[in-house]
Write a protein that holds these residues in place. Structure first.
Motif: not given
Length: 487
Positions: A272-292
């Protein structure tokens, strides 16, 4: 990804930590499995085997590497940005459903037969629900062995094992050491505050903590949450009792201090703590798409690794979202604090935490006329609390996001803004989007993006499935306490 052997081998040779948790590398000559970033010299490609989960590697007869500790890798981001049955099953297993209700309970929550659930999980993860739960119990056991001085019999019970014998066999099989040998390898004696577990929560870099911890601290409900000595602290309602957690951003991990009334809740509290802090996200994939998007690119480059703040209790957050409609952050905290004093359960704490947030059943017993909010919001509050208490809306770890949205939207007084905020932070949908939000529209206008909801929604199609992260970047352009770490 584990089926793309060439790509996996390249990641292992590069010791690329971005792929930790995405797959696991087993070495046939040593019978050991590792995370991709293992510091040991990479084996020959022909000796590598790739598995989608630690449980699958364990079932194939490999034991965990003592250097890189693959069992403690960040979780796969797949189970947090997907809404299919396998992803829901993984979220439920992490939340302890198999240990509490067995595989039939898991299948019932998913609406499938036991056989269907087994088949789906084995097909995608190489292991069934019992093996996946067993791998989770092994990791919990290791944490308790290494961070406490508990007798092994108590560790076995707390980790969810049916017997000390099963505990001993599993630990030896997974880690290649007996529980006693594993404890002897830890660095120094178990120390710290008695009864408090000190853990490190890993994540995929980068992580931008400002809006993540800033949001949690700025919206903290008195008595339930607080920012103290550089850490976010809150009470937790767990299946076997209550807990108090302290979370502090660090360099390559989040420092976590956990005090639990019942140690059987350890793995659930961590999940639950990991979900609260979104610690299992893949920030590289997210940032690459948004930065496009050239207009979002400067925001992403300025704060890479921005996460979506979640919640430790989805029903609690939904109630707070309704109370916070069209009022300031301070007013929303005040309203929620009154509910806590009126119906929350007291808990002991050495800091400023005093209560668990009330359950929907407890809130249903309150006189809604005592709420100092407009009548329409009282009706919305009452309708939501009743729907949650009666089980007509499921916001739990295995919730169907589309069904939850439809159920929320059908309630009086819950418009698109409230529904999407709940989807974003309580359900964890990474594509939740609120184009009507005033802060989002103001930021869009300042950046040269379309400012009307319809036009902004059209532009945001290119941001999918990460629109919730785009919202965080847009919100962060404003001067608000939620966007910065408290002093």
């Amino acid at each position: 990804m584990h089926e793309d052997a060439e790509r996996c081998a390249r990641a292992v040779k590069a010791r690329d930590a971005r792929f930790d948790g995405w797959f696991f590398t087993a070495v046939v000559t040593t019978r050991i499995y590792c995370r991709p970033s293992c510091p040991v010299a990479p084996p020959k490609v022909e000796n590598m085997r790739f598995y989608p989960s630690a449980a699958a590697a364990q079932q194939a007869g490999f034991r965990a590497c003592k250097r890189c500790r693959p069992d403690a890798s960040p979780g796969s981001p797949l189970w947090h940005h997907r809404a299919d049955s396998v992803a829901k099953a993984m979220r439920l297993i992490a939340d302890g459903v198999v240990d509490r209700e067995g595989v039939p309970g898991l299948a019932a929550r998913l609406g499938y037969s036991v056989r269907q659930v087994e088949r789906q999980l084995v097909a995608e993860l190489g292991a069934g629900p019992l093996a996946l739960a067993r791998a989770q119990r092994a990791q919990t056991a290791r944490l308790l062995i290494e961070t406490t001085a508990l007798p092994m019999a108590e560790v076995a019970l707390a980790a969810g094992f049916a017997s000390v014998r099963a505990f001993n066999e599993t630990v030896r099989e997974v880690f290649g050491l007996s529980p006693t040998e594993l404890r002897a390898r830890r660095r120094g004696p178990a120390g710290g505050v008695p009864g408090v577990l000190s853990l490190r929560l890993p994540f995929r870099a980068p992580l931008h903590p400002d809006n993540l911890f800033g949001h949690l601290a700025a919206t903290a409900v008195p008595g339930v949450e607080e920012w103290r000595d550089g850490a976010y602290r809150r009470t937790l309602r767990l299946p076997h009792g209550h807990g108090v957690v302290s979370l502090r951003p660090g360099g390559d991990h989040v420092a976590c201090l956990l005090a639990l009334a019942d140690l059987r809740d350890l793995s659930i509290a961590i999940a639950r703590c990991r979900r609260m802090l979104d610690l299992d996200a893949d920030p590289v994939a997210v940032d690459e798409q948004l930065a496009a998007d050239p207009l979002l690119r400067p925001l992403v480059r300025r704060a890479p690794g921005r996460r979506v703040p979640g919640t430790a209790d989805a029903e609690e957050f939904a109630v707070r979202a309704v109370l916070g409609q069209q009022v300031s952050t301070a007013a929303a905290r005040t309203h929620a604090g009154r509910l806590v004093l009126a119906a929350g359960e007291p808990v002991p704490d050495d800091g400023g935490l005093t209560h668990l947030f009330p359950t929907p059943a407890a809130l249903l017993e309150l006189d809604p006329s005592a709420l100092a909010v407009p009548g329409a919001r009282r009706d919305a509050f009452t309708g939501l609390v009743r729907a949650l208490a009666e089980g007509r809306i499921d916001l739990g770890a295995g919730a169907d996001w589309a069904e939850a949205r439809a159920g929320l939207a059908a309630l009086p007084g819950l418009g698109p803004w409230t529904v999407e905020v709940i989807a974003m932070r309580a359900l964890g949908d990474p594509d939740a989007f609120i184009p009507s939000d005033l802060g989002v529209r103001a930021a869009a206008r300042a950046l040269g993006l379309p400012a009307t909801p319809a036009a902004l929604t059209g532009r945001a199609r290119a941001w999918r499935p990460w629109r919730a992260y785009a919202v965080q970047h847009l919100w962060a352009t404003g001067d608000h306490a939620v966007n910065r770490l408290p002093a």
